[in-house]
Write a protein that holds these residues in place. Structure first.
Motif, mmCIF file in Angstrom:
data_model
loop_
_atom_site.group_PDB
_atom_site.id
_atom_site.type_symbol
_atom_site.label_atom_id
_atom_site.label_comp_id
_atom_site.label_asym_id
_atom_site.label_seq_id
_atom_site.Cartn_x
_atom_site.Cartn_y
_atom_site.Cartn_z
ATOM 1 N N GLY A 1 0.738 -1.374 -0.073
ATOM 2 C CA GLY A 1 0.076 -0.045 -0.068
ATOM 3 C C GLY A 1 0.897 1.324 -0.101
ATOM 4 O O GLY A 1 0.330 2.264 0.203
ATOM 5 N N HIS A 2 1.990 1.214 -0.438
ATOM 6 C CA HIS A 2 3.046 2.005 -0.394
ATOM 7 C C HIS A 2 3.359 2.831 -1.979
ATOM 8 O O HIS A 2 3.552 2.147 -2.765
ATOM 9 N N ALA A 3 3.282 4.253 -2.065
ATOM 10 C CA ALA A 3 3.795 4.735 -3.329
ATOM 11 C C ALA A 3 5.176 4.855 -3.229
ATOM 12 O O ALA A 3 5.863 5.192 -2.311
ATOM 13 N N SER A 4 5.726 4.552 -4.705
ATOM 14 C CA SER A 4 7.229 5.093 -4.446
ATOM 15 C C SER A 4 7.487 5.343 -5.940
ATOM 16 O O SER A 4 6.828 5.393 -6.844
ATOM 17 N N GLU A 5 8.763 5.769 -6.011
ATOM 18 C CA GLU A 5 9.296 6.234 -7.291
ATOM 19 C C GLU A 5 10.886 5.663 -7.316
ATOM 20 O O GLU A 5 11.680 5.925 -6.294
ATOM 21 N N GLY A 6 11.245 5.171 -8.513
ATOM 22 C CA GLY A 6 12.725 4.437 -8.521
ATOM 23 C C GLY A 6 13.589 5.278 -9.228
ATOM 24 O O GLY A 6 13.268 6.168 -10.209
ATOM 25 N N PHE A 7 14.803 5.187 -8.679
ATOM 26 C CA PHE A 7 16.034 6.074 -9.396
ATOM 27 C C PHE A 7 17.295 5.046 -9.745
ATOM 28 O O PHE A 7 17.312 4.384 -8.671
ATOM 29 N N ALA A 8 17.666 5.319 -10.800
ATOM 30 C CA ALA A 8 19.084 4.352 -11.022
ATOM 31 C C ALA A 8 20.212 4.776 -10.465
ATOM 32 O O ALA A 8 21.278 4.073 -10.269
ATOM 33 N N SER A 9 20.219 6.021 -9.830
ATOM 34 C CA SER A 9 21.475 6.448 -9.161
ATOM 35 C C SER A 9 21.153 7.241 -8.271
ATOM 36 O O SER A 9 20.129 8.186 -8.227
ATOM 37 N N ALA A 10 22.106 7.623 -7.177
ATOM 38 C CA ALA A 10 21.877 8.629 -6.286
ATOM 39 C C ALA A 10 22.021 10.297 -7.175
ATOM 40 O O ALA A 10 20.851 11.284 -6.658
#
Length: 117
Positions: free
Chosen positions: A26-35
């Motif tokens: 039930g959590h929303a997330s956003e992904g990133f390939a690097s810092a």
């Protein structure tokens, strides 16, 4: 509005699997390939950061230091190469948790709940 979780992981499969786990809980997330990709945007949008330690460019530990200095969101670090010295360094730097990959889903979710609580 639902808290947004940042997933910073250079391995697309791990990033996708982590996002799926969070979505199922039930959590929303956003992904990133690097810092660097994460830092290029508005980091204040995120309630928590889940980051790999070893990545090309800026490491998860370096990211932890930057976010801690800015009063940023809680950080959960994960690594496929656990080392007690590295874990001590991460915790001393303010990491909420230090998870070994493959991560135990229950432990990751429990850490996330602590971060959001």
């Amino acid at each position: 509005m639902q808290p947004l979780i940042a997933i910073i992981e250079d391995d697309r499969r791990v990033r996708t699997a982590t996002a799926s786990l969070l979505r199922a809980a039930g959590h929303a997330s956003e992904g990133f390939a690097s810092a660097e990709e994460f830092l290029a945007g508005d980091t204040r949008r995120f309630a928590c950061v889940i980051s790999d330690v070893q990545m090309p460019g800026r490491s998860g530990l370096e990211l932890l230091g930057l976010l801690a200095a800015q009063g940023g969101p809680p950080v959960i670090l994960m690594t496929a190469f656990p080392d007690p010295r590295l874990e001590r360094q991460a915790r001393a730097g303010g990491a909420l948790d230090f998870l070994e990959k493959p991560c135990d889903p229950d432990r990751m979710l429990a850490s996330l709940e602590r971060a959001l609580g």
